[in-house]
Scaffold this active site. Structure first.
Site, mmCIF file in Angstrom:
data_model
loop_
_atom_site.group_PDB
_atom_site.id
_atom_site.type_symbol
_atom_site.label_atom_id
_atom_site.label_comp_id
_atom_site.label_asym_id
_atom_site.label_seq_id
_atom_site.Cartn_x
_atom_site.Cartn_y
_atom_site.Cartn_z
ATOM 1 C CG ASP A 229 -7.974 4.061 -5.091
ATOM 2 O OD1 ASP A 229 -9.195 3.962 -5.414
ATOM 3 O OD2 ASP A 229 -7.114 3.295 -5.540
ATOM 4 C CE1 TYR B 282 -7.063 3.065 -0.892
ATOM 5 C CE2 TYR B 282 -4.729 3.153 -0.313
ATOM 6 C CZ TYR B 282 -5.781 2.544 -0.969
ATOM 7 O OH TYR B 282 -5.565 1.388 -1.662
ATOM 8 C CD GLU C 290 -3.046 -0.783 0.047
ATOM 9 O OE1 GLU C 290 -3.080 0.339 -0.488
ATOM 10 O OE2 GLU C 290 -3.778 -1.718 -0.309
#
Ligand code: SF4
Length: 319
Positions: free
Chosen positions: A124, A106, A27
């Site tokens: 996103d 996020y 990520e």
């Protein structure tokens, strides 16, 4: 959506695991970087730092070498700090992900949904686009993000939140693309308002782009017996990485020779670098002297690697 993802999702290595460390590495790398660009970095990183303990016990300079070229080096620093913290405090859960330095909404939602199975919507740009088109929502910016989050949470299956988040992102990345969405292959075409009224090309409404800032900088490379003089950089963008002295304007004097120039974009700055090469009679102790073939052992940001190549070419021309 989740069924479609199970059959059609790309078999990316970080999708085979729920290990918080490996998910967090992926990520972090994927922020502002495409899957194709991140993949070789992820594979090299995981080969060297296969688990949280191996990263926590490594020196930050070594971690930066494996990150060099990805940009956004503060993320590498934060990942390293989080790894050290997690080795003695363990990983957070749910809302706790946001308490980690550098983890935004996020990433926190992605971690909580994928690793903890909790119903947090990770939003996103892909999710915003899918939502804007499905609901024909003309909003942009933070209002679009909030609406996309509410939509995603309302539609998320409570037993597979991680798969749902990844499915919507995958749909946005591979089917509901910014340009040329493949609506005829889309599993949610029947629910999509933009498809019904042919407004896909107008949605989502573009955000106004911030003005670009042009900067001129000079890189001053000292060379002694085919060794380049490296320093630790102090700039915010590249703080703590290795490179060459940079100045906005260089009074090079007669000893420096022009090696070339190139442009490089960092956030909204377009920097024109001019590279100067200066041969020194002796090796000054303010530098670490490194032969070009050894430069890969140091974490050099992309523009400094490029500057070194220009300087090396110039040197070879004169040998
Ligand atoms: S039908 Fe087309 S516009 Fe609508 S979600 Fe699917 S790909 Fe996107």
């Amino acid at each position: 959506m989740v069924d479609w993802y199970a059959k059609n999702g790309r078999p990316l290595p970080w999708r085979k695991t729920k290990d918080p460390y490996l998910v967090l590495v992926s990520e972090t790398m994927l922020q502002q970087t495409t899957v194709a660009s991140s993949l070789p970095y992820y594979e090299r990183w995981v080969e060297r730092f296969p688990d949280v303990g191996s990263l926590a016990s490594a020196d930050i300079d070594e971690a930066l070498v494996y990150w060099a070229g990805l940009g956004y080096y503060s993320r590498c620093h934060r990942l390293h700090e989080i790894a050290k913290l997690a080795t003695f405090a363990g990983w957070p859960k749910g809302e706790g992900w946001q308490s980690l330095n550098g983890i935004g909404p996020y990433t926190a939602a992605a971690m909580a949904s994928i690793c903890d199975g909790l119903p947090f919507a990770a939003v996103d740009g892909n999710v915003e686009r899918v939502y804007a088109r499905v609901c024909a929502d003309p909003e942009s910016g933070s209002r679009l993000k909030s609406a996309a989050k509410r939509w995603s949470e309302a539609n998320m299956p409570k037993d597979t939140p991680g798969e749902w988040n990844q499915a919507v992102m995958e749909l946005g990345a591979t089917i509901c693309r910014p340009r040329g969405p493949k609506c005829l292959e889309c599993p949610i075409q029947g629910h999509c308002q933009a498809f019904r009224d042919s407004s896909q090309g107008r949605l989502p409404t573009p955000k106004p782009k911030p003005a670009r800032i042009d900067i001129d900088m000079s890189i001053h490379i000292r060379v002694h017996k085919m060794h380049f003089g490296l320093i630790k950089l102090e700039s915010n963008w590249w703080k703590g990485l290795w490179g060459f002295p940079i100045v906005e304007q260089l009074d090079t004097g007669p000893a420096a020779r022009l090696s070339g120039s190139f442009s490089h974009v960092v956030t909204r700055h377009r920097i024109k670098f001019t590279v100067w090469l200066e041969a020194l009679e002796s090796c000054s102790p303010e530098f670490v002297w490194v032969h070009p073939i050894e430069l890969h052992k140091y974490a050099l940001p992309a523009p400094f690697t490029r500057a070194a190549k220009l300087a090396e070419t110039k040197l070879l021309e004169t040998v």
